[in-house]
Design a protein around this motif. Structure first.
Motif, PDB file in Angstrom:
ATOM      1  N   GLU A 135       0.823  -1.203   0.088  1.00  0.00           N
ATOM      2  CA  GLU A 135      -0.071  -0.010   0.211  1.00  0.00           C
ATOM      3  C   GLU A 135       0.826   1.243   0.085  1.00  0.00           C
ATOM      4  O   GLU A 135       0.381   2.358  -0.569  1.00  0.00           O
ATOM      5  N   LEU A 136       2.105   1.095   0.836  1.00  0.00           N
ATOM      6  CA  LEU A 136       2.799   2.359   0.853  1.00  0.00           C
ATOM      7  C   LEU A 136       3.211   2.712  -0.714  1.00  0.00           C
ATOM      8  O   LEU A 136       3.535   3.723  -0.928  1.00  0.00           O
ATOM      9  N   MET A 137       3.649   1.650  -1.236  1.00  0.00           N
ATOM     10  CA  MET A 137       4.205   1.625  -2.697  1.00  0.00           C
ATOM     11  C   MET A 137       3.291   2.123  -3.859  1.00  0.00           C
ATOM     12  O   MET A 137       3.515   2.904  -4.555  1.00  0.00           O
ATOM     13  N   ARG A 138       1.972   1.491  -3.427  1.00  0.00           N
ATOM     14  CA  ARG A 138       0.884   2.276  -4.402  1.00  0.00           C
ATOM     15  C   ARG A 138       0.556   3.534  -4.254  1.00  0.00           C
ATOM     16  O   ARG A 138       0.505   4.240  -5.258  1.00  0.00           O
ATOM     17  N   ARG A 139       0.744   4.253  -3.214  1.00  0.00           N
ATOM     18  CA  ARG A 139       0.464   5.432  -2.784  1.00  0.00           C
ATOM     19  C   ARG A 139       1.894   6.543  -3.334  1.00  0.00           C
ATOM     20  O   ARG A 139       1.622   7.733  -3.780  1.00  0.00           O
ATOM     21  N   TYR A 140       3.068   6.117  -3.221  1.00  0.00           N
ATOM     22  CA  TYR A 140       4.165   6.732  -3.446  1.00  0.00           C
ATOM     23  C   TYR A 140       5.234   6.132  -4.224  1.00  0.00           C
ATOM     24  O   TYR A 140       5.256   4.862  -4.256  1.00  0.00           O
ATOM     25  N   ASP A 141       5.585   6.798  -5.540  1.00  0.00           N
ATOM     26  CA  ASP A 141       6.447   6.221  -6.355  1.00  0.00           C
ATOM     27  C   ASP A 141       7.883   6.298  -5.835  1.00  0.00           C
ATOM     28  O   ASP A 141       8.859   5.847  -6.587  1.00  0.00           O
ATOM     29  N   GLU A 142       8.500   6.781  -4.724  1.00  0.00           N
ATOM     30  CA  GLU A 142       9.805   6.879  -4.371  1.00  0.00           C
ATOM     31  C   GLU A 142      10.535   5.748  -3.638  1.00  0.00           C
ATOM     32  O   GLU A 142      11.624   5.652  -3.152  1.00  0.00           O
ATOM     33  N   TYR A 143       9.678   4.652  -3.451  1.00  0.00           N
ATOM     34  CA  TYR A 143      10.156   3.506  -2.810  1.00  0.00           C
ATOM     35  C   TYR A 143      10.373   2.245  -3.587  1.00  0.00           C
ATOM     36  O   TYR A 143       9.714   2.198  -4.755  1.00  0.00           O
ATOM     37  N   PHE A 144      11.319   1.458  -3.362  1.00  0.00           N
ATOM     38  CA  PHE A 144      11.727   0.160  -3.852  1.00  0.00           C
ATOM     39  C   PHE A 144      11.676  -1.009  -2.859  1.00  0.00           C
ATOM     40  O   PHE A 144      12.192  -0.731  -1.949  1.00  0.00           O
ATOM     41  N   PHE A 145      10.787  -1.901  -3.345  1.00  0.00           N
ATOM     42  CA  PHE A 145      10.954  -3.062  -2.135  1.00  0.00           C
ATOM     43  C   PHE A 145      11.826  -4.141  -2.617  1.00  0.00           C
ATOM     44  O   PHE A 145      11.865  -4.603  -3.718  1.00  0.00           O
ATOM     45  N   ASN A 184      -5.017  -0.246  11.901  1.00  0.00           N
ATOM     46  CA  ASN A 184      -5.700   0.597  10.743  1.00  0.00           C
ATOM     47  C   ASN A 184      -4.694   0.829   9.733  1.00  0.00           C
ATOM     48  O   ASN A 184      -3.662   1.372   9.779  1.00  0.00           O
ATOM     49  N   LEU A 185      -4.924  -0.011   8.572  1.00  0.00           N
ATOM     50  CA  LEU A 185      -3.831   0.155   7.188  1.00  0.00           C
ATOM     51  C   LEU A 185      -3.548   1.517   7.006  1.00  0.00           C
ATOM     52  O   LEU A 185      -2.415   1.733   6.841  1.00  0.00           O
ATOM     53  N   ASP A 186      -4.522   2.406   6.591  1.00  0.00           N
ATOM     54  CA  ASP A 186      -4.246   3.717   6.382  1.00  0.00           C
ATOM     55  C   ASP A 186      -3.374   4.512   7.499  1.00  0.00           C
ATOM     56  O   ASP A 186      -2.411   5.060   6.982  1.00  0.00           O
ATOM     57  N   VAL A 187      -3.853   4.415   8.490  1.00  0.00           N
ATOM     58  CA  VAL A 187      -2.934   5.082   9.422  1.00  0.00           C
ATOM     59  C   VAL A 187      -1.432   4.497   9.682  1.00  0.00           C
ATOM     60  O   VAL A 187      -0.677   5.185   9.748  1.00  0.00           O
ATOM     61  N   CYS A 188      -1.341   3.084   9.621  1.00  0.00           N
ATOM     62  CA  CYS A 188      -0.066   2.551   9.605  1.00  0.00           C
ATOM     63  C   CYS A 188       0.863   3.025   8.593  1.00  0.00           C
ATOM     64  O   CYS A 188       1.997   3.216   8.617  1.00  0.00           O
ATOM     65  N   VAL A 189       0.288   3.022   7.361  1.00  0.00           N
ATOM     66  CA  VAL A 189       0.934   3.188   6.004  1.00  0.00           C
ATOM     67  C   VAL A 189       1.380   4.780   6.139  1.00  0.00           C
ATOM     68  O   VAL A 189       2.686   5.096   5.742  1.00  0.00           O
ATOM     69  N   GLU A 190       0.562   5.782   6.701  1.00  0.00           N
ATOM     70  CA  GLU A 190       0.893   7.239   6.696  1.00  0.00           C
ATOM     71  C   GLU A 190       2.077   7.169   7.881  1.00  0.00           C
ATOM     72  O   GLU A 190       2.797   8.247   7.586  1.00  0.00           O
ATOM     73  N   GLN A 191       1.966   6.728   8.904  1.00  0.00           N
ATOM     74  CA  GLN A 191       2.933   6.941   9.977  1.00  0.00           C
ATOM     75  C   GLN A 191       4.253   6.280   9.536  1.00  0.00           C
ATOM     76  O   GLN A 191       5.309   7.222   9.756  1.00  0.00           O
ATOM     77  N   LEU A 192       4.265   5.157   8.633  1.00  0.00           N
ATOM     78  CA  LEU A 192       5.482   4.754   8.123  1.00  0.00           C
ATOM     79  C   LEU A 192       6.036   5.709   7.018  1.00  0.00           C
ATOM     80  O   LEU A 192       7.362   6.083   7.059  1.00  0.00           O
ATOM     81  N   HIS A 193       5.375   6.232   6.169  1.00  0.00           N
ATOM     82  CA  HIS A 193       5.733   7.249   5.252  1.00  0.00           C
ATOM     83  C   HIS A 193       6.373   8.558   5.886  1.00  0.00           C
ATOM     84  O   HIS A 193       7.354   9.213   5.507  1.00  0.00           O
ATOM     85  N   GLN A 194       5.846   8.935   7.171  1.00  0.00           N
ATOM     86  CA  GLN A 194       6.023  10.127   7.734  1.00  0.00           C
ATOM     87  C   GLN A 194       7.438   9.956   8.436  1.00  0.00           C
ATOM     88  O   GLN A 194       8.339  10.798   8.599  1.00  0.00           O
ATOM     89  N   LEU A 208       3.750  -3.857  15.045  1.00  0.00           N
ATOM     90  CA  LEU A 208       2.970  -4.858  15.843  1.00  0.00           C
ATOM     91  C   LEU A 208       1.658  -5.028  15.413  1.00  0.00           C
ATOM     92  O   LEU A 208       0.875  -4.303  14.894  1.00  0.00           O
ATOM     93  N   PRO A 209       0.914  -6.423  16.006  1.00  0.00           N
ATOM     94  CA  PRO A 209      -0.513  -6.570  15.761  1.00  0.00           C
ATOM     95  C   PRO A 209      -1.354  -5.705  16.753  1.00  0.00           C
ATOM     96  O   PRO A 209      -0.628  -5.503  17.927  1.00  0.00           O
ATOM     97  N   PRO A 210      -2.622  -5.561  16.783  1.00  0.00           N
ATOM     98  CA  PRO A 210      -3.342  -4.959  17.768  1.00  0.00           C
ATOM     99  C   PRO A 210      -3.387  -5.742  18.848  1.00  0.00           C
ATOM    100  O   PRO A 210      -3.524  -5.360  20.225  1.00  0.00           O
ATOM    101  N   SER A 211      -3.464  -7.072  18.821  1.00  0.00           N
ATOM    102  CA  SER A 211      -3.393  -8.015  19.959  1.00  0.00           C
ATOM    103  C   SER A 211      -2.886  -9.403  19.680  1.00  0.00           C
ATOM    104  O   SER A 211      -2.841  -9.698  18.363  1.00  0.00           O
ATOM    105  N   ALA A 212      -2.571 -10.370  20.384  1.00  0.00           N
ATOM    106  CA  ALA A 212      -2.237 -11.752  20.430  1.00  0.00           C
ATOM    107  C   ALA A 212      -3.144 -12.429  19.290  1.00  0.00           C
ATOM    108  O   ALA A 212      -2.842 -13.427  18.578  1.00  0.00           O
ATOM    109  N   GLU A 213      -4.564 -12.326  19.870  1.00  0.00           N
ATOM    110  CA  GLU A 213      -5.560 -12.950  19.029  1.00  0.00           C
ATOM    111  C   GLU A 213      -5.769 -12.455  17.833  1.00  0.00           C
ATOM    112  O   GLU A 213      -6.087 -13.287  16.784  1.00  0.00           O
ATOM    113  N   VAL A 214      -5.573 -11.323  17.391  1.00  0.00           N
ATOM    114  CA  VAL A 214      -5.857 -10.954  16.177  1.00  0.00           C
ATOM    115  C   VAL A 214      -4.917 -11.503  15.120  1.00  0.00           C
ATOM    116  O   VAL A 214      -5.022 -11.863  14.187  1.00  0.00           O
TER     117      VAL A 214
END
Length: 215
Positions: free
Chosen positions: A24-34, A170-180, A123-129
């Motif tokens: 998702e990070l790479m879909r939103r921004y073209d400055e990354y290489f996996f 939350n995927l959107d939140v996690c992706v934007e935090q990573l980008h920041q 991290l995941p939200p919880s062990a059960e998740v």
């Protein structure tokens, strides 16, 4: 001359969703290489050689080691994983930020070879998740899933050595935090402070869950 791109190490328990966040990070921004890792494990359904992983046999993997063509390599649940060095060097010199999806042992190898690398743990939200994500993947036996959960409990002890900690709830939140963080590495310490307690709690949750399931 272009400024060299960052080297970003992204680790996390099996099933935490690292691949989804990176895509998702790479879909939103073209400055990354996996950086596609090499592995000796068998492809899961839908996985393609050269996209998710470079699927190699043991002989091919050993050849890469002998030729010193891996930035790092490690064993994990009976298989080998490694990061080819040439693509990482090429893309960073071209000014792109290189993302590595690697486990803890390999992450520390890269950090030793490249001290400037930014180390982030999801991290995941919880062990059960986390457990449910592994089960719902439908690609492994329950015995294998329990081994992965047990490995996660062991890995939790090393999370504090990472520069930053993020919770993938939350995927959107996690992706934007990573980008920041990648654009402002000083933010890594902020998110580490916020989520450090969650990492310790999660370790206890995983251990309790395994006890309840007879592991």
């Amino acid at each position: 001359m272009k400024e060299q791109g960052m080297l970003v190490i992204i680790s996390g328990f099996s099933g935490v969703g690292k691949g989804t966040v990176i895509k998702e990070l790479m879909r939103r921004y073209d400055e990354y290489f996996f950086s596609v890792s090499a592995t000796t494990r068998s492809p899961r359904e839908g996985e393609v050689h050269g996209r998710e992983y470079l699927f190699l046999n043991e002989e091919e993997f050993q050849q890469l080691i002998e030729e010193n063509r891996l930035l790092e390599y490690a064993g994990y649940t009976g298989c080998h994983y490694g990061t080819p060095a040439d693509p990482v060097k090429r893309e960073r010199e071209a000014g792109r930020h290189v993302l590595l999806d690697i486990e803890i042992q390999g992450a520390f190898q890269v950090k030793k070879a490249c001290p400037e690398a930014l180390m982030l743990f999801l991290l995941p939200p919880s062990a059960e998740v986390l457990y449910r994500r592994l089960v719902n993947r439908g690609t492994e036996t329950m015995e294998k899933i329990h081994k992965r959960m047990a490995r996660s409990a062991e890995e939790a002890a090393y999370i504090d050595r990472y520069d930053g900690i993020l919770v993938n709830e939350n995927l959107d939140v996690c992706v934007e935090q990573l980008h920041q963080i990648i654009h402002n590495p000083e933010l890594a310490a902020k998110y580490k402070k916020e989520n450090r307690m969650a990492a310790g709690t999660l370790q206890k949750e995983i251990e309790k869950l395994l006890e309840e399931k007879g592991e």
